[in-house]
Each structure stands twice: as structure tokens, then as C-alpha cells.
Design an enzyme around this catalytic site. Structure first.
Site, PDB file in Angstrom:
ATOM      1  N   TYR A  36     -21.246 -57.010 -76.124  1.00 15.96           N
ATOM      2  CA  TYR A  36     -19.841 -56.678 -76.535  1.00 15.96           C
ATOM      3  C   TYR A  36     -18.835 -57.600 -76.429  1.00 15.96           C
ATOM      4  O   TYR A  36     -18.308 -57.831 -77.272  1.00 15.96           O
ATOM      5  CB  TYR A  36     -19.270 -55.395 -75.699  1.00 15.96           C
ATOM      6  CG  TYR A  36     -18.331 -54.631 -75.776  1.00 15.96           C
ATOM      7  CD1 TYR A  36     -17.833 -54.185 -76.880  1.00 15.96           C
ATOM      8  CD2 TYR A  36     -17.355 -55.107 -74.737  1.00 15.96           C
ATOM      9  CE1 TYR A  36     -16.339 -53.855 -77.130  1.00 15.96           C
ATOM     10  CE2 TYR A  36     -15.895 -54.799 -74.937  1.00 15.96           C
ATOM     11  CZ  TYR A  36     -15.503 -54.053 -76.158  1.00 15.96           C
ATOM     12  OH  TYR A  36     -14.127 -53.667 -76.151  1.00 15.96           O
TER      13      TYR A  36
ATOM     14  N   GLY B 270     -14.640 -50.101 -84.578  1.00 16.78           N
ATOM     15  CA  GLY B 270     -16.021 -50.787 -83.925  1.00 16.78           C
ATOM     16  C   GLY B 270     -16.618 -50.183 -82.708  1.00 16.78           C
ATOM     17  O   GLY B 270     -16.297 -49.131 -82.351  1.00 16.78           O
TER      18      GLY B 270
ATOM     19  N   SER C   1     -15.484 -41.805 -89.891  1.00 13.89           N
ATOM     20  CA  SER C   1     -15.652 -40.429 -89.707  1.00 13.89           C
ATOM     21  C   SER C   1     -14.083 -39.899 -90.148  1.00 13.89           C
ATOM     22  O   SER C   1     -13.025 -40.475 -90.043  1.00 13.89           O
ATOM     23  CB  SER C   1     -16.058 -39.778 -88.474  1.00 13.89           C
ATOM     24  OG  SER C   1     -16.924 -40.596 -87.884  1.00 13.89           O
TER      25      SER C   1
ATOM     26  N   ARG D 150     -10.106 -52.337 -60.149  1.00 15.90           N
ATOM     27  CA  ARG D 150      -9.984 -53.401 -61.231  1.00 15.90           C
ATOM     28  C   ARG D 150      -9.022 -53.068 -62.019  1.00 15.90           C
ATOM     29  O   ARG D 150      -8.356 -53.931 -62.540  1.00 15.90           O
ATOM     30  CB  ARG D 150     -11.688 -53.219 -61.479  1.00 15.90           C
ATOM     31  CG  ARG D 150     -11.548 -54.302 -62.711  1.00 15.90           C
ATOM     32  CD  ARG D 150     -13.036 -54.666 -63.279  1.00 15.90           C
ATOM     33  NE  ARG D 150     -13.053 -55.184 -64.689  1.00 15.90           N
ATOM     34  CZ  ARG D 150     -13.090 -54.355 -65.727  1.00 15.90           C
ATOM     35  NH1 ARG D 150     -13.195 -53.100 -65.845  1.00 15.90           N
ATOM     36  NH2 ARG D 150     -13.168 -55.465 -66.722  1.00 15.90           N
TER      37      ARG D 150
ATOM     38  N   HIS E 270     -13.510 -58.370 -71.794  1.00 11.44           N
ATOM     39  CA  HIS E 270     -14.973 -58.792 -71.714  1.00 11.44           C
ATOM     40  C   HIS E 270     -15.411 -59.921 -72.416  1.00 11.44           C
ATOM     41  O   HIS E 270     -16.589 -60.690 -72.211  1.00 11.44           O
ATOM     42  CB  HIS E 270     -15.843 -57.538 -71.967  1.00 11.44           C
ATOM     43  CG  HIS E 270     -15.762 -56.378 -71.151  1.00 11.44           C
ATOM     44  ND1 HIS E 270     -16.041 -56.428 -69.866  1.00 11.44           N
ATOM     45  CD2 HIS E 270     -15.133 -55.246 -71.339  1.00 11.44           C
ATOM     46  CE1 HIS E 270     -15.718 -55.247 -69.215  1.00 11.44           C
ATOM     47  NE2 HIS E 270     -15.099 -54.488 -70.045  1.00 11.44           N
TER      48      HIS E 270
ATOM     49  N   GLY F  93      -9.907 -43.425 -79.164  1.00 10.80           N
ATOM     50  CA  GLY F  93      -8.869 -43.158 -78.195  1.00 10.80           C
ATOM     51  C   GLY F  93      -7.659 -44.067 -78.368  1.00 10.80           C
ATOM     52  O   GLY F  93      -6.490 -43.610 -78.184  1.00 10.80           O
TER      53      GLY F  93
ATOM     54  N   LEU G  34     -16.595 -50.022 -91.895  1.00 13.16           N
ATOM     55  CA  LEU G  34     -16.512 -51.297 -91.842  1.00 13.16           C
ATOM     56  C   LEU G  34     -17.668 -52.267 -92.384  1.00 13.16           C
ATOM     57  O   LEU G  34     -17.540 -53.105 -92.689  1.00 13.16           O
ATOM     58  CB  LEU G  34     -15.897 -51.702 -90.596  1.00 13.16           C
ATOM     59  CG  LEU G  34     -14.369 -51.308 -90.166  1.00 13.16           C
ATOM     60  CD1 LEU G  34     -14.084 -51.248 -88.928  1.00 13.16           C
ATOM     61  CD2 LEU G  34     -13.488 -51.801 -91.268  1.00 13.16           C
TER      62      LEU G  34
HETATM   63  N1  LIG Z   1     -10.133 -48.521 -74.790  1.00 14.48           N
HETATM   64  C1  LIG Z   1      -9.881 -49.842 -74.202  1.00 14.48           C
HETATM   65  O1  LIG Z   1      -9.214 -49.830 -72.945  1.00 14.48           O
HETATM   66  C2  LIG Z   1     -10.046 -50.741 -74.630  1.00 14.48           C
HETATM   67  C3  LIG Z   1      -9.998 -52.291 -73.962  1.00 14.48           C
HETATM   68  C4  LIG Z   1     -10.521 -53.366 -74.756  1.00 14.48           C
HETATM   69  C5  LIG Z   1     -10.736 -53.536 -75.978  1.00 14.48           C
HETATM   70  N2  LIG Z   1     -10.845 -52.334 -76.567  1.00 14.48           N
HETATM   71  C6  LIG Z   1     -11.150 -52.349 -78.117  1.00 14.48           C
HETATM   72  O2  LIG Z   1      -9.992 -51.530 -78.835  1.00 14.48           O
HETATM   73  C7  LIG Z   1     -10.554 -50.779 -79.970  1.00 14.48           C
HETATM   74  C8  LIG Z   1     -10.420 -49.290 -79.878  1.00 14.48           C
HETATM   75  O3  LIG Z   1     -11.038 -49.026 -78.667  1.00 14.48           O
HETATM   76  P1  LIG Z   1     -11.165 -47.353 -78.320  1.00 14.48           P
HETATM   77  O4  LIG Z   1     -11.176 -47.257 -76.897  1.00 14.48           O
HETATM   78  O5  LIG Z   1     -10.334 -46.607 -78.999  1.00 14.48           O
HETATM   79  O6  LIG Z   1     -12.698 -47.154 -78.980  1.00 14.48           O
HETATM   80  P2  LIG Z   1     -13.252 -45.810 -79.673  1.00 14.48           P
HETATM   81  O7  LIG Z   1     -14.727 -45.921 -79.141  1.00 14.48           O
HETATM   82  O8  LIG Z   1     -12.508 -44.448 -78.908  1.00 14.48           O
HETATM   83  O9  LIG Z   1     -13.109 -45.758 -81.055  1.00 14.48           O
HETATM   84  C9  LIG Z   1     -13.542 -46.572 -81.956  1.00 14.48           C
HETATM   85  C10 LIG Z   1     -13.291 -45.977 -83.405  1.00 14.48           C
HETATM   86  O10 LIG Z   1     -13.853 -47.002 -84.211  1.00 14.48           O
HETATM   87  C11 LIG Z   1     -14.705 -46.279 -85.090  1.00 14.48           C
HETATM   88  N3  LIG Z   1     -15.719 -46.980 -85.865  1.00 14.48           N
HETATM   89  C12 LIG Z   1     -16.893 -47.466 -85.020  1.00 14.48           C
HETATM   90  N4  LIG Z   1     -17.792 -47.965 -85.957  1.00 14.48           N
HETATM   91  C13 LIG Z   1     -17.068 -48.091 -87.279  1.00 14.48           C
HETATM   92  C14 LIG Z   1     -17.481 -48.783 -88.300  1.00 14.48           C
HETATM   93  N5  LIG Z   1     -18.844 -49.208 -88.698  1.00 14.48           N
HETATM   94  N6  LIG Z   1     -16.425 -48.636 -89.414  1.00 14.48           N
HETATM   95  C15 LIG Z   1     -15.326 -47.925 -89.182  1.00 14.48           C
HETATM   96  N7  LIG Z   1     -14.921 -47.356 -88.076  1.00 14.48           N
HETATM   97  C16 LIG Z   1     -15.836 -47.428 -86.945  1.00 14.48           C
HETATM   98  C17 LIG Z   1     -15.233 -44.989 -84.319  1.00 14.48           C
HETATM   99  O11 LIG Z   1     -15.722 -43.793 -85.312  1.00 14.48           O
HETATM  100  C18 LIG Z   1     -13.964 -44.800 -83.429  1.00 14.48           C
HETATM  101  O12 LIG Z   1     -13.160 -43.816 -83.852  1.00 14.48           O
HETATM  102  C19 LIG Z   1     -12.163 -51.301 -79.969  1.00 14.48           C
HETATM  103  O13 LIG Z   1     -12.403 -52.347 -80.648  1.00 14.48           O
HETATM  104  C20 LIG Z   1     -12.353 -51.667 -78.345  1.00 14.48           C
HETATM  105  O14 LIG Z   1     -13.270 -52.849 -78.309  1.00 14.48           O
HETATM  106  C21 LIG Z   1     -10.406 -50.964 -76.177  1.00 14.48           C
END
Ligand SMILES: NC(=O)c1ccc[n+]([C@@H]2O[C@H](COP(=O)([O-])OP(=O)(O)OC[C@H]3O[C@@H](n4cnc5c(N)ncnc54)[C@H](O)[C@@H]3O)[C@@H](O)[C@H]2O)c1
Length: 270
Positions: free
Chosen positions: A133, A70, A33, A171, A110, A12, A49
């Protein structure tokens, strides 16, 4: 134009960042993917990764990295350990070995989720993770610090609140981050000449915030979006976002109460 690796490009936030950063950098997109298609100034390198060789190939030759890849919510230990601990370690080690200068690490609220909402915390506040997490994000921040101090891999860790086109509940009005404000923070992190190791909060201009984001301000951050613009519509329908008293008191919301016991300090409770 700098070439920047975007891990987790299929997720996202990655999708938001591709749109926001178009034309500003050459983007090397990476995910475990395949992606549907690449635009102009984009290329795709598939890499899990947890695979060090694949991660090094994705990192080779880039000027900087936006590390989003991740597991992005709470999960069992194996899932978090594999994607977030091993994956983030491999990413930093690949940056060191391949000479990538700067990493933007997507940390999270978090990592500090057990702090009370009545406490205003800043970039010097120590982590208080609310979940496995959150622990993985505190680990990523410490790893960033180690790789800056020991190997000169520079980092900005963004303790991201919640990214979206608008805040979705009470929140999130305190922690919301619009995609364009996140892009502004990311660009500061990639382009500011004096960053070695920094922590900033990933939030827009939120009047109800419990974070002091003066470190981001010092680095030049001027958020464009305000969560208060959505307050009337949110407060008309919702007062509690977690549905439980403890979650509503703590910054991490319901992550705090996943698997929690009533009184963790009660003798005999494990
Ligand atoms: N969305 C938020 O509001 C938010 C808030 C705080 C932190 N984050 C952090 O921002 C980052 C992105 O968040 P998001 O909402 O887009 O998450 P998401 O789950 O939509 O996307 C994560 C992406 O990482 C890829 N991924 C997972 N494991 C992997 C691996 N082993 N090797 C390679 N790719 C891998 C997945 O395929 C996915 O496309 C994350 O690290 C998340 O923890 C997001």
C-alpha cells in the site's frame, strides 16, 4: 465556481470532504459504486478507475481533481496493483488527455512508514514504504512528479496521517488530521497560483509530530485543530498503539510488521 472531481467520493474521507467543501466548489462525485444521493452543486459520475474510458468521462471538463479513490489499507498485490497503481495511472493519464490542470493526490504516511519516529522528516525526504500500500503511494507521488514535469499536470501530494474527528491512539496523536484541516490543505492545493509539484504532510497542529510541515506552512496552511487537546484521555488508557516494539518505533506503526521477519538481513532468510 470551479468544478472539481472527487474520486473515492463514497469512502470515509470523501464523505468528510463533501461536507467540508460544500458551497466552495461544484463537486463531481465519482466512485466505482453508486452513491445514495447528491446534494446541491453535486453530480455523480460512476467510474471504476481501472476503466480508462470511464475515467476519462469522469475527468472531462473539470478544473481540478481530488484523487481519493483506491484501496486504502494493505492488501495482496493484485488488489493494490489494480486499484492503486493502474487506477492512479489512469487518473493522471485522463487528466493529461482531458486537460485537467491540477490534481490533489491522497498520498499516505505509509509511503514513509519505515522512517524512525525519532527522525523528523520533511517534504524532501525520500519515501521508505512500509507495505505494498505504501509503495503504491510512493508510486503515486513519483507519477505526479512525472506528469508535472513532462505534461504540466500540476499536483499537490498530501502525505495524509490519519483523518478523523479525533485522534484515536498514541501514534495518531502524532499524525492526526481533522477533516477541516484536510479541507484547508485541499483548497490550498486546488487554488494556490504557484503550485507545480508539491509534497506536504496531512496533519493538524500536532505537538508530538515527527514531521516538519514547513512546506505546507510556506503555502499558507494554518491548521485549526490540535491533537494535544485529546492527550489526557488517550494517555490515560493507552501507551502503545501497535502492541509490538518495532511498530512502536517506526512511523508506519503496525504496517511495518505485517509479514515481517525478525531479522531481514540474516543470511539465508528470504
Ligand atoms: N483515511 C485516512 O486516514 C487516510 C490516510 C492516508 C491516506 N488515505 C488515502 O485517502 C484516500 C481515501 O481514504 P478513505 O479512508 O476514504 O478510504 P475508503 O476505503 O473509505 O474509500 C476509498 C473509496 O475508493 C473507492 N474505490 C476503490 N477502488 C476503486 C476503483 N478501482 N475505482 C473507483 N473507486 C474505487 C471505494 O469504493 C471507496 O469508496 C485513499 O486513497 C487512502 O489511501 C486515507
Amino acid at each position: 465556481m470551479k468544478t472539481i472531481l472527487l474520486t473515492g467520493a463514497g469512502g470515509g474521507v470523501g464523505t468528510f470532504m463533501r461536507a467540508e467543501l460544500k458551497g466552495r466548489y461544484k463537486l463531481r462525485l465519482s466512485d466505482r459504486s453508486p452513491l445514495a444521493e447528491c446534494g446541491p452543486d453535486e453530480e455523480f459520475v460512476q467510474a471504476d478507475l481501472t476503466d480508462m474510458d470511464a475515467t476519462r468521462k469522469a475527468v472531462a471538463g473539470v478544473d481540478g481533481i481530488i484523487h481519493l479513490g483506491g484501496y486504502s489499507v494493505e492488501a495482496d498485490w493484485d488488489t493494490i496493483h489494480t486499484a492503486n497503481f493502474i487506477g492512479t495511472y489512469n487518473l493522471y493519464e485522463a487528466a493529461r488527455l482531458e486537460g485537467a490542470k491540477r490534481v490533489i493526490f491522497a498520498s499516505s504516511n505509509h509511503a514513509v512508514g519505515f522512517h524512525e519516529r525519532t527522525n523528523t522528516i520533511d517534504h524532501t525526504t525520500a519515501p521508505r514504504p512500509d507495505s505494498r500500500y505504501g509503495l503504491s503511494k510512493a508510486f503515486g507521488e513519483s507519477l505526479s512528479s512525472l506528469y508535472a514535469d513532462k505534461y504540466g499536470v500540476e499536483s499537490m501530494c498530501i502525505r495524509i496521517g490519519n483523518v478523523g474527528t479525533e485522534p484515536i491512539d498514541v501514534r495518531r496523536m502524532s499524525i492526526w488530521l481533522s477533516p477541516r484541516d484536510l479541507a484547508q490543505l485541499v483548497c490550498i492545493g486546488l487554488d494556490h497560483p504557484d503550485i507545480k509539484y508539491e509534497i506536504v504532510y496531512g496533519m493538524s497542529d500536532n505537538a508530538r509530530s515527527w514531521w516538519d510541515n514547513s512546506n505546507a506552512t510556506r503555502l499558507g496552511y494554518k491548521p485549526q485543530d490540535k491533537s494535544e487537546d485529546f492527550a489526557e484521555q488517550i494517555l490515560a488508557t493507552k501507551t502503545s498503539d501497535t502492541g509490538n516494539l518495532i511498530g512502536d518505533l517506526k512511523q508506519g506503526g503496525d504496517f511495518v510488521t505485517f509479514e515481517a521477519v525478525d531479522d531481514p538481513f540474516k543470511p539465508g532468510l528470504k
